[in-house]
Motif scaffolding. Structure first.
Motif, mmCIF file in Angstrom:
data_model
loop_
_atom_site.group_PDB
_atom_site.id
_atom_site.type_symbol
_atom_site.label_atom_id
_atom_site.label_comp_id
_atom_site.label_asym_id
_atom_site.label_seq_id
_atom_site.Cartn_x
_atom_site.Cartn_y
_atom_site.Cartn_z
ATOM 1 N N ALA A 36 0.835 -1.204 0.000
ATOM 2 C CA ALA A 36 0.000 0.000 0.000
ATOM 3 C C ALA A 36 0.867 1.250 0.000
ATOM 4 C CB ALA A 36 -0.935 0.000 1.207
ATOM 5 N N TYR A 37 1.910 1.271 0.831
ATOM 6 C CA TYR A 37 2.805 2.431 0.883
ATOM 7 C C TYR A 37 3.434 2.678 -0.486
ATOM 8 C CZ TYR A 37 6.768 5.398 2.007
ATOM 9 O OH TYR A 37 7.682 6.412 2.016
ATOM 10 N N GLN A 38 3.977 1.634 -1.103
ATOM 11 C CA GLN A 38 4.628 1.801 -2.404
ATOM 12 C C GLN A 38 3.630 2.224 -3.480
ATOM 13 O OE1 GLN A 38 6.686 -1.946 -2.944
ATOM 14 N NE2 GLN A 38 8.307 -1.364 -1.514
ATOM 15 N N ALA A 48 -3.393 10.608 -1.699
ATOM 16 C CA ALA A 48 -2.220 9.740 -1.562
ATOM 17 C C ALA A 48 -1.349 10.098 -0.354
ATOM 18 C CB ALA A 48 -1.397 9.750 -2.845
ATOM 19 N N PRO A 49 -1.073 11.371 -0.066
ATOM 20 C CA PRO A 49 -0.248 11.660 1.119
ATOM 21 C C PRO A 49 -0.880 11.149 2.425
ATOM 22 C CG PRO A 49 -0.329 13.573 -0.296
ATOM 23 C CD PRO A 49 -1.313 12.591 -0.850
ATOM 24 N N LEU A 50 -2.173 11.299 2.551
ATOM 25 C CA LEU A 50 -2.868 10.812 3.742
ATOM 26 C C LEU A 50 -2.853 9.281 3.797
ATOM 27 C CD1 LEU A 50 -4.606 11.500 6.222
ATOM 28 C CD2 LEU A 50 -6.599 11.321 4.724
ATOM 29 N N TRP A 54 -1.180 6.595 6.521
ATOM 30 C CA TRP A 54 -1.920 5.480 7.099
ATOM 31 C C TRP A 54 -1.156 4.167 6.873
ATOM 32 C CZ3 TRP A 54 -4.989 4.034 10.632
ATOM 33 C CH2 TRP A 54 -5.661 2.829 10.562
ATOM 34 N N ALA A 55 -0.573 4.005 5.694
ATOM 35 C CA ALA A 55 0.208 2.797 5.407
ATOM 36 C C ALA A 55 1.438 2.725 6.315
ATOM 37 C CB ALA A 55 0.613 2.764 3.939
ATOM 38 N N VAL A 56 2.052 3.868 6.605
ATOM 39 C CA VAL A 56 3.213 3.896 7.505
ATOM 40 C C VAL A 56 2.797 3.453 8.909
ATOM 41 C CG1 VAL A 56 4.891 5.409 8.635
ATOM 42 C CG2 VAL A 56 4.495 5.614 6.183
ATOM 43 N N LEU A 57 1.654 3.939 9.378
ATOM 44 C CA LEU A 57 1.153 3.522 10.694
ATOM 45 C C LEU A 57 0.858 2.022 10.729
ATOM 46 C CD1 LEU A 57 -1.205 6.501 11.574
ATOM 47 C CD2 LEU A 57 0.948 5.898 12.686
#
Length: 174
Positions: A36-38, A48-50, A54-57
């Motif tokens: 998801a992050y990639q 996308a930034p948001l 969320w993917a980082v969390l």
């Protein structure tokens, strides 16, 4: 005798990474957060930034739950299987080909400057194995449990021992 199909070394089988919506499969959830992050990094979607945050969390949560250290920017082709992701450490510069299998406590990293491992498609890596330095692992190779790989492994070979000794794989013709 029934023939068993061997996964492709070139074409990723994304069904190997599939996770049902509320299923408790931490290793697949970790991979899903990385994917998801990639995907959001490459997206032009205004959200996308948001979604990336969320993917980082999610990645942080699943990294703690699995005990794995797989950076978000690692180059991982599709179809990766992590049956037990605990203790898996992958260097961010390493690349992993399609349809690989990595068991617990595996380290894929460097030995200082010079590069990270490049793992081709359909490579099986046994529990506790260490792949260190700028080595290339060929297609359909097998790395034995607790092996310490410090040199290249050709296609269709296996590496076992400390330091790893490369041997040809034997296939039965039945």
């Amino acid at each position: 005798m029934e023939r068993v199909s061997v996964p492709s070394a070139e074409i990723p089988d994304m069904s190997r990474e599939h996770k049902a919506r509320f299923a408790w499969v931490p290793s697949r959830a970790l991979l899903a957060s990385i994917r998801a992050y990639q995907r959001h990094c490459a997206s032009r979607n205004p959200l996308a930034p948001l979604l990336k945050k969320w993917a980082v969390l999610r990645h942080g949560f699943w990294s703690v739950m699995t005990g794995a250290d797989i950076p978000l920017n690692t180059k991982i082709a599709g179809g990766l299987l992590l049956p037990h992701a605990s203790g898996v450490v992958i260097h961010p510069d390493a690349s992993i080909g399609p349809n690989c299998l990595i068991f617990q406590q595996v380290t894929i990293g460097t030995r200082g400057p010079g590069g990270a491992p490049q793992i081709s498609g359909h490579v099986d890596i046994g529990a506790g194995a260490k792949i260190l330095g700028p080595v290339k692992i060929g297609k359909h190779a097998v790395i034995g449990a607790n092996a310490v790989v410090l040199s290249d492994v050709p296609e269709h070979c296996m590496a076992v021992g400390i330091p790893a000794v490369v041997k040809p794989r034997k296939y039965s013709e039945e």
